[in-house]
Design a protein around this motif. Structure first.
Motif, mmCIF file in Angstrom:
data_model
loop_
_atom_site.group_PDB
_atom_site.id
_atom_site.type_symbol
_atom_site.label_atom_id
_atom_site.label_comp_id
_atom_site.label_asym_id
_atom_site.label_seq_id
_atom_site.Cartn_x
_atom_site.Cartn_y
_atom_site.Cartn_z
ATOM 1 N N TRP A 136 -34.246 -23.693 -38.997
ATOM 2 C CA TRP A 136 -33.292 -23.814 -37.911
ATOM 3 C C TRP A 136 -32.363 -25.016 -38.135
ATOM 4 N N ARG B 175 -28.323 -24.776 -38.578
ATOM 5 C CA ARG B 175 -27.408 -25.491 -37.694
ATOM 6 C C ARG B 175 -26.491 -26.416 -38.477
ATOM 7 N N GLU C 169 -23.060 -25.065 -39.487
ATOM 8 C CA GLU C 169 -21.948 -25.092 -38.545
ATOM 9 C C GLU C 169 -21.088 -26.330 -38.784
ATOM 10 N N PHE D 163 -23.480 -19.537 -38.650
ATOM 11 C CA PHE D 163 -23.092 -20.851 -38.125
ATOM 12 C C PHE D 163 -21.886 -21.411 -38.881
#
Length: 414
Positions: free
Chosen positions: A258, A262, A265, A315
């Motif tokens: 995760w 992230r 992004e 992302f």
């Protein structure tokens, strides 16, 4: 010519110290989101519990945002930011101690997040009113891009590092690092000493100042429509990504996966910002809405095929859209809004943009229990696309344009 960083805004000493403070602050904040999410899940393995903690931050942030903008326009913004950073340092240090000692409870984290959200309601409009004061107009686009590039570069590393820390030594250390960066940022801001600008329309009270700002935003015509689109997008992101995302990841790719996803992004923001300095955004508000629509990409992955590389690609697309959104909105506001109204207009935008976030955060858990987390993600994608298309085609949004000037910079025209 290859894309590169434009460092011209750093030639000014006040902006240089402000920029350094923001870089340090972003370094800690880039780790705290992942750390807090998994700290809550470590106490209560429930998406609803995480939603309550996140909402505890969002509710006061929204509730006090409008007054926070009026306060930031009445006082020296650098002073406001220093005070906010010191309070945030205390809040995060307390959170870190509770998590590290294993004594943290959900209600305690919620109370601390309530304080943090209240402080953010003041610091957000103050922060967004700084660049036009610190940087001359020809260098402002470069300043916005430089800040976006530096923040995104840190957020490439921060979530991934935070994911590793959570998986190895626990989330408390990432929260402690965030507390330290708030204190250091406050120190940098002591070197930013600016007099309060002229306030010819200053009212006797904060409420009066807010009313004047509201009237000005209504007169502009486009502030509330754009912010209303952001209201829907932020509600979707806060629930589908902020609450359900970590919950889905915990059962699939884990905290490390995760965190890595992230970070992509931020990579998207970084890469896009490298090229946006040479791109003319002709219709900035339409670009804002379409850029926000890109946040549906990771939701689509979370609802279909959750693998770290695929989610990272989603992302990445989201980050590119956010880079366009941030630059287009910043350039629009700094050219259309006078300095004495900056914080109030940003607080009005922030209020409408964030007011539905608690709804998204609190509704995500129950909706996931009723329909399944992945079906909820796909439903959010559909809403995201519908709002994006509807918003981008509204005349009040579509018809605001950025026209080129002879100097190559953009000047607004409606």
């Amino acid at each position: 010519m290859p894309a590169r960083w434009n460092l011209a805004p750093l030639s000014g000493r006040p902006f240089r110290w402000f920029f350094l403070g923001e870089v340090v602050n972003s370094a800690g904040s880039s780790m705290s989101g992942v750390a807090l999410a998994f700290a809550v899940l470590g106490i209560s393995d429930s998406a609803s519990a995480l939603g309550w903690v996140l909402a505890a931050w969002t509710v006061p942030m929204v509730g006090f945002m409008l007054l926070g903008g009026a306060v930031s326009d009445r006082l020296p913004r650098a002073l406001v930011l220093r005070g906010c950073n010191l309070v945030q340092a205390l809040v995060q240090a307390t959170t870190a101690v509770l998590v590290l000692t294993g004594t943290a409870q959900i209600w305690e984290l919620a109370v601390l997040q309530f304080v943090a959200g209240t402080v953010f309601a003041v610091s957000y409009p103050a922060f967004h009113g700084m660049v036009p004061v610190l940087v001359p107009e020809p260098d402002r686009k470069a300043a916005y891009l430089l800040m976006g590039q530096s923040e995104s570069a840190l957020r490439i590393i921060g979530p991934a590092l935070s994911g590793v820390l959570v998986a190895t030594v626990g989330p408390g250390w990432a929260l402690a690092a965030d507390a330290a960066t708030y204190a250091v940022a406050a120190g940098f801001l002591t070197a930013v000493s600016l007099p309060l600008g002229l306030r010819p329309d200053r009212k006797p009270s904060v409420i009066g100042d807010f009313a004047a700002g509201w009237s000005f935003a209504r007169h502009l015509g486009w502030v509330i429509p754009v912010a209303s689109c952001s209201l829907v997008f932020n509600a979707l992101v806060s629930g589908a990504i902020g609450v359900l995302g970590p919950s889905i990841a915990e059962g699939t790719i884990g905290s490390s996966g995760w965190g890595l996803a992230r970070a992509a992004e931020a990579l998207g923001i970084f890469v896009a910002a490298m090229f946006l300095g040479r791109v003319h955004i002709g219709r900035p508000l339409r670009a804002c809405v379409l850029g926000f629509t890109c946040t549906g990409a990771p939701m689509l992955v979370l609802g279909t095929w959750v693998e770290t590389p695929v989610l990272a690609a989603g992302f990445l697309v989201s980050g590119i859209g956010l880079a366009v959104l941030n630059l287009a909105w910043s350039m629009t506001v700094q050219q259309k809004v006078p300095e004495e109204m900056l914080s109030r207009v940003m607080s009005i935008d922030g209020f409408f943009s964030f007011v539905a976030m608690p709804i998204g955060q609190l509704a995500a858990g129950p909706l996931a229990l009723a329909f399944g987390a992945r079906d909820v993600e796909l439903g959010c994608v559909v809403v995201c696309v519908v709002v994006g298309v509807a918003g981008a085609t509204r005349p009040v949004i579509r018809n605001v344009t950025l026209a080129r000037t002879s100097g190559g910079e953009a000047a607004l025209a409606d």
